[in-house]
Write an enzyme that holds these catalytic residues in place. Structure first.
Site, PDB file in Angstrom:
ATOM      1  N   SER A 125      28.322  67.197  18.965  1.00  0.00           N
ATOM      2  CA  SER A 125      28.743  66.789  17.623  1.00  0.00           C
ATOM      3  C   SER A 125      30.246  66.945  17.462  1.00  0.00           C
ATOM      4  O   SER A 125      30.854  67.839  18.053  1.00  0.00           O
ATOM      5  CB  SER A 125      28.029  67.677  16.600  1.00  0.00           C
ATOM      6  OG  SER A 125      28.600  67.539  15.321  1.00  0.00           O
ATOM      7  N   TYR A 150      24.555  76.471  13.490  1.00  0.00           N
ATOM      8  CA  TYR A 150      24.247  75.141  14.039  1.00  0.00           C
ATOM      9  C   TYR A 150      25.410  74.647  14.894  1.00  0.00           C
ATOM     10  O   TYR A 150      25.233  74.238  16.045  1.00  0.00           O
ATOM     11  CB  TYR A 150      23.957  74.129  12.911  1.00  0.00           C
ATOM     12  CG  TYR A 150      24.129  72.708  13.366  1.00  0.00           C
ATOM     13  CD1 TYR A 150      23.168  72.097  14.158  1.00  0.00           C
ATOM     14  CD2 TYR A 150      25.295  71.992  13.060  1.00  0.00           C
ATOM     15  CE1 TYR A 150      23.346  70.800  14.627  1.00  0.00           C
ATOM     16  CE2 TYR A 150      25.484  70.706  13.523  1.00  0.00           C
ATOM     17  CZ  TYR A 150      24.512  70.115  14.302  1.00  0.00           C
ATOM     18  OH  TYR A 150      24.715  68.844  14.775  1.00  0.00           O
ATOM     19  N   LYS A 154      25.973  73.914  19.287  1.00  0.00           N
ATOM     20  CA  LYS A 154      26.501  72.742  20.004  1.00  0.00           C
ATOM     21  C   LYS A 154      27.621  73.184  20.956  1.00  0.00           C
ATOM     22  O   LYS A 154      27.702  72.712  22.096  1.00  0.00           O
ATOM     23  CB  LYS A 154      27.006  71.690  19.009  1.00  0.00           C
ATOM     24  CG  LYS A 154      25.891  71.039  18.199  1.00  0.00           C
ATOM     25  CD  LYS A 154      24.900  70.297  19.085  1.00  0.00           C
ATOM     26  CE  LYS A 154      23.667  69.824  18.369  1.00  0.00           C
ATOM     27  NZ  LYS A 154      22.632  69.284  19.266  1.00  0.00           N
TER      28      LYS A 154
HETATM   29  C1  UD1 Z   1      27.085  67.314   8.551  1.00  0.00           C
HETATM   30  C2  UD1 Z   1      27.354  68.647   9.157  1.00  0.00           C
HETATM   31  C3  UD1 Z   1      27.650  68.454  10.622  1.00  0.00           C
HETATM   32  C4  UD1 Z   1      26.458  67.832  11.299  1.00  0.00           C
HETATM   33  C5  UD1 Z   1      26.056  66.565  10.588  1.00  0.00           C
HETATM   34  C6  UD1 Z   1      24.699  66.200  11.110  1.00  0.00           C
HETATM   35  C7  UD1 Z   1      28.251  70.054   7.369  1.00  0.00           C
HETATM   36  C8  UD1 Z   1      29.449  70.759   6.835  1.00  0.00           C
HETATM   37  N1  UD1 Z   1      28.436  69.305   8.461  1.00  0.00           N
HETATM   38  O1  UD1 Z   1      28.256  66.510   8.685  1.00  0.00           O
HETATM   39  O2  UD1 Z   1      27.932  69.679  11.229  1.00  0.00           O
HETATM   40  O3  UD1 Z   1      26.742  67.566  12.640  1.00  0.00           O
HETATM   41  O4  UD1 Z   1      25.978  66.740   9.172  1.00  0.00           O
HETATM   42  O5  UD1 Z   1      24.170  65.130  10.455  1.00  0.00           O
HETATM   43  O6  UD1 Z   1      27.182  70.170   6.817  1.00  0.00           O
HETATM   44  N2  UD1 Z   1      28.656  64.401   0.611  1.00  0.00           N
HETATM   45  C9  UD1 Z   1      28.649  64.305  -0.770  1.00  0.00           C
HETATM   46  N3  UD1 Z   1      27.457  64.460  -1.425  1.00  0.00           N
HETATM   47  C10 UD1 Z   1      26.279  64.685  -0.781  1.00  0.00           C
HETATM   48  C11 UD1 Z   1      26.292  64.789   0.637  1.00  0.00           C
HETATM   49  C12 UD1 Z   1      27.491  64.641   1.300  1.00  0.00           C
HETATM   50  O7  UD1 Z   1      29.697  64.098  -1.392  1.00  0.00           O
HETATM   51  O8  UD1 Z   1      25.246  64.838  -1.447  1.00  0.00           O
HETATM   52  C13 UD1 Z   1      29.919  64.217   1.343  1.00  0.00           C
HETATM   53  C14 UD1 Z   1      30.343  65.439   2.141  1.00  0.00           C
HETATM   54  O9  UD1 Z   1      31.171  66.270   1.370  1.00  0.00           O
HETATM   55  C15 UD1 Z   1      31.087  64.786   3.302  1.00  0.00           C
HETATM   56  C16 UD1 Z   1      30.402  63.446   3.488  1.00  0.00           C
HETATM   57  O10 UD1 Z   1      29.714  63.195   2.274  1.00  0.00           O
HETATM   58  O11 UD1 Z   1      32.412  64.542   2.924  1.00  0.00           O
HETATM   59  C17 UD1 Z   1      29.431  63.440   4.643  1.00  0.00           C
HETATM   60  O12 UD1 Z   1      28.531  64.515   4.499  1.00  0.00           O
HETATM   61  P1  UD1 Z   1      27.272  64.697   5.450  1.00  0.00           P
HETATM   62  O13 UD1 Z   1      26.504  63.449   5.510  1.00  0.00           O
HETATM   63  O14 UD1 Z   1      26.564  65.932   5.034  1.00  0.00           O
HETATM   64  O15 UD1 Z   1      27.907  64.876   6.902  1.00  0.00           O
HETATM   65  P2  UD1 Z   1      28.982  65.954   7.419  1.00  0.00           P
HETATM   66  O16 UD1 Z   1      29.195  67.046   6.465  1.00  0.00           O
HETATM   67  O17 UD1 Z   1      30.172  65.188   7.870  1.00  0.00           O
END
Ligand code: UD1
Length: 337
Positions: A125, A150, A154
């Protein structure tokens, strides 16, 4: 040629099984159904017309892993997806993550090292880079201390593979995914999150369908053009194809090192608001959302430098963000109707 795919009924695993079968590989899936369903097999068959072998088993059972590789000692490679992946859960229950993601890896490598074709593809990842200083992120960017158990699994997983490859017959490719989204264009397979989705895109599609009231956008005060975080969202079918190419590289002995590492992303960063707007465009409907405080542990931005994968693997993404969102939306509608 037979390939073992652990976690082959999961989100990325099932899409990779489809691409492997489309390329003529015989697939044997290992899955314990802890975060997937046997019904996914039907989707795979609907797309490819071929039924993969399915072995329901738990990779934490060392003896079962041994018996599997005794039975299937003709596999030409293993693609290892099976793992737990919820960041928050890993903070509360680290031992579950070390057992699920590390013990299982060790048991597989212990068997693989004695096979004539010890080819191994590992799901890593971009989380290993933490908040990288330079965008886009190359494979040479430094590994940052993991922010969750997690993420640590990795990093440790990569280190274990590197050590073991040095001492054994094993050849491996580590694939560092950015943010996989979307579903097969046929809508026969896709992501099936259990409970409330933690990831952005399934939360958006569920909100679009009315299952969730509104999306919480975690912060709009980041130092980015619109204030929301930036990620590299890659269509799961593009991601799946990269696994087949990586495997073929090992099978054809084209690898330059015993362990090679590739970033898998599109190379383009998109903000949370851009993802929302993409959803609104492809679905033709407004998405209810509100801005809430930042989520702990989120990096400001992460997107891939894809040059190494483009030139050395000869792979690049073909799907746009809109296409990925459209496929995710089609899938959400299909599973709810
Ligand atoms: C997350 C994990 C990452 C993992 C990946 C697996 C974290 C900090 N990181 O990545 O380690 O490998 O998932 O799928 O959890 N967001 C919102 N509202 C929401 C959900 C997300 O605003 O309800 C935003 C988050 O702040 C981020 C973006 O959307 O900026 C992507 O979020 P997400 O899909 O959870 O992925 P990551 O955080 O990048």
């Amino acid at each position: 040629m037979k390939i073992a795919v652990t976690g082959g009924l999961g989100f990325i695993g099932s899409h990779t099984v489809v691409e492997l079968q489309n390329e003529g590989f015989e697939v044997v899936i290992i899955d314990n159904l802890s975060n997937s369903s046997e019904a996914v097999l039907k989707g795979i068959v609907a797309i490819t017309g071929k039924t993969p072998i399915f072995e329901k088993m738990d990779l934490r059972e060392k003896a079962a892993v041994h018996n599997f590789f005794k039975k299937h000692n003709d596999v030409a490679g293993v693609i290892h997806f099976a793992a737990s992946k919820a960041v928050g859960e890993s903070v509360g229950n680290p031992l579950l993550y070390y057992e699920n993601n590390i013990n299982t890896l060790v048991y597989i490598l212990q068997e693989l090292k004695d096979l004539p074709q010890a080819n191994f593809i590992f799901s890593s990842s971009c989380t290993v880079y933490g908040q990288a200083e330079v965008m886009p992120i190359t494979e040479n960017a430094s590994i940052q201390p993991a922010m969750s158990p997690y993420g640590n699994t990795k990093q440790i997983g990569e280190e274990i593979i590197i050590d073991v490859a040095k001492a054994t017959n094993i050849k491996a490719i580590l694939l560092r995914y950015f943010n996989p989204i979307g579903a097969h264009p046929s809508a026969e397979i896709g992501e099936l999150p259990i409970g409330v989705p933690q990831n952005l895109v399934p939360f958006i599609t569920q909100t679009g369908f009315g299952i969730r009231q509104e999306l919480a956008v975690y912060g709009d005060d980041y130092p980015t053009p619109d204030g929301t975080c930036i990620r590299d969202y890659i269509h799961v079918v593009d991601l799946a194809k990269a696994h087949v190419i990586a495997l073929q590289r090992l099978l054809n002995k084209q690898n330059l090192d015993k362990v090679e590492t590739f970033n898998l992303g599109t190379g383009t960063g998109s903000s949370v608001l851009e993802v929302i707007h993409s959803f609104e465009k492809v679905s033709g409907q407004k998405l209810p959302y509100k801005i809430v405080p930042r989520r702990e542990g989120d990096v400001i931005e992460a997107y891939a430098n894809t040059e190494k994968a483009n030139t050395i693997l000869g792979w690049k993404t073909v799907f746009s963000l809109d296409e990925a969102m459209a496929s995710a939306w089609k899938w959400e509608q299909k599973i709810r109707n």
